[in-house]
Design a protein around this motif. Structure first.
Motif, mmCIF file in Angstrom:
data_model
loop_
_atom_site.group_PDB
_atom_site.id
_atom_site.type_symbol
_atom_site.label_atom_id
_atom_site.label_comp_id
_atom_site.label_asym_id
_atom_site.label_seq_id
_atom_site.Cartn_x
_atom_site.Cartn_y
_atom_site.Cartn_z
ATOM 1 N N TYR A 124 -2.731 0.644 0.900
ATOM 2 C CA TYR A 124 -2.265 -0.161 -0.040
ATOM 3 C C TYR A 124 -3.261 0.324 -1.285
ATOM 4 O O TYR A 124 -3.556 0.792 -0.937
ATOM 5 N N PRO A 125 -1.856 0.721 -2.276
ATOM 6 C CA PRO A 125 -0.975 -0.605 -2.512
ATOM 7 C C PRO A 125 0.862 0.259 -1.935
ATOM 8 O O PRO A 125 1.408 -0.751 -1.926
ATOM 9 N N TYR A 139 1.863 -1.195 0.601
ATOM 10 C CA TYR A 139 2.206 -2.400 1.240
ATOM 11 C C TYR A 139 3.494 -3.305 1.585
ATOM 12 O O TYR A 139 2.693 -4.331 2.540
#
Length: 411
Positions: free
Chosen positions: A365-366, A369
């Motif tokens: 993340y990110p 993700y």
């Protein structure tokens, strides 16, 4: 003569006294400034390629700013299912609005950087082993720009300050830990390893007094300070947790569960989810029991024991939690850094595992993700490896702590 020469040689090889430390300490502010500038650049590019799904800054722009406006009216965000934080978080979220000439977002990031700089400074002070400050300085950017858009750096600063103040002012340790606990609970674990006796009575007495006074103050200033308790019970199994990894692997094998946005996080819904959530709560109770068992059995104590115990406890509770958000790694990095300030720590291998887990968290993340939410092989592999590192770290941490303080075997 031989003995004296050996001692001189050992002193020369001591990383705290050897000359290589001087350029390292001198370079620390420069490296901190460069890495934080890079984190700010990533924050400005939030949501663009190759930073994945984006939305990291949305937490501050929308949610925190909205809560701040509500808090400014003298009430906590009652009825908001996303408000799941102890009442001490209220003043912290109000603080950015008090800085003149800045937007809420700009002020929030500025305060976070100030807390980050404070942590770096206290870790590097005096005769502390510089590896602690270096781990924090180099480790936090592994989470990319996420730490700048969450208030976990400020909470970690309270825990770090509490632990490092223990040798000089136990009462200050208790007050800081209590303040941190009222913001996000876990800093109370910083007091777990305090040696029984007069120091422990001072620490815990001050902590209880400070917590009571702060709660009374918040109850007078704000309405519904305990409203967060109602929302906590509804939390499910977040996709980044250990239980979420189990469900992700089951999903690859044909389990029909889905991912849904609930309570401010992406969670699994479907059959078995309630059972996994219950198992997580049972494991949390077991972790608490194990830590109490250690506390009763511990007989030996060094300056590093409170540091090591704090890292071990937070690791254990992180591993068994229904939620393992990326910012949880901020806590672990801060506590691992405190451990490394002491040459008597037992947690050096654990600190390396935490660094590796932080790097994988920044990747999950990110950046990846979308894959984590979709449950692709790539996303599941990254989360499985990250959580495996945390599990290994928790096991190694507790084993080392036990052997150093209670005995050679778990008996």
């Amino acid at each position: 003569m031989t003995i004296d020469m050996s001692r001189d040689r050992l002193t020369a090889l001591d990383p705290v006294h050897d000359t290589w430390v001087r350029p390292s300490r001198t370079a620390l502010p420069v490296v901190w400034a460069l890495t934080r500038a890079a984190m700010l650049a990533l924050l400005a590019l939030d949501g663009t390629y190759p930073l994945g799904v984006g939305g990291v800054a949305h937490e501050v722009h929308a949610r925190y700013a909205h809560w701040s406006a509500t808090l400014a009216q003298g009430t906590f965000p009652t009825g908001d299912p996303l408000w799941q934080y102890p009442p001490g978080a209220g003043p912290l979220l109000l603080a950015p609005g008090l800085l003149p000439g800045l937007t809420y977002f700009q002020a929030f990031v500025a305060l976070t950087l100030a807390a980050d700089a404070l942590v770096t400074y206290v870790l590097s002070r005096g005769d502390r082993d510089p590896r602690g400050a270096w781990l924090w300085t180099a480790g936090l950017p592994l989470l990319l720009h996420v730490p700048l858009a969450r208030y976990d750096v400020e909470v970690t600063a309270l825990a770090v300050l509490a632990l490092l103040a223990l040798g000089r002012s136990p009462r200050l340790t208790g007050a800081l830990a209590a303040l941190g606990a009222l913001v996000k609970v876990w800093p109370a674990l910083a007091l777990l390893g305090v040696e029984p006796g007069r120091t422990a009575r001072q620490v815990w007495g001050t902590a209880l007094g400070a917590a009571t006074a702060m709660l009374l103050f918040l109850a007078l200033v704000f309405r519904a300070p305990l409203s967060f308790l109602h929302e906590q019970g509804g939390r499910g199994v977040q996709i980044e947790s250990l239980g979420g990894t189990v469900l992700a692997l089951a999903r690859l094998a044909g389990w029909p569960g889905r991912v849904r946005y609930r309570y401010g996080a992406m969670e699994y819904v479907g059959p078995w989810v309630d059972g996994v959530a219950t198992a997580s709560l049972v494991l949390t109770a077991a972790a608490f029991a194990v830590l109490l068992w250690w506390r009763v059995r511990a007989r030996r104590h060094t300056e590093a024991t409170p540091y090591d115990a704090a890292l071990c406890a937070v690791l254990l509770f992180t591993v068994v939690s229904r939620v393992i958000s990326p910012q949880y790694l901020v806590w672990l990095l801060g506590l691992a850094a405190v451990c490394l300030t002491s040459r008597r720590t037992t947690q050096r291998p654990v600190a390396l595992l935490v660094l590796a887990a932080a790097a994988l968290s920044g990747l999950a993340y990110p950046v990846l993700y979308g894959d984590v939410m979709a449950g692709t092989w790539t996303g599941v592999a990254v989360m499985t490896l990250r959580n495996a590192l945390l599990v290994a770290g928790a096991w190694i941490s507790f084993r080392a702590l036990w052997r150093a303080t209670a005995g050679r075997r778990f008996s």
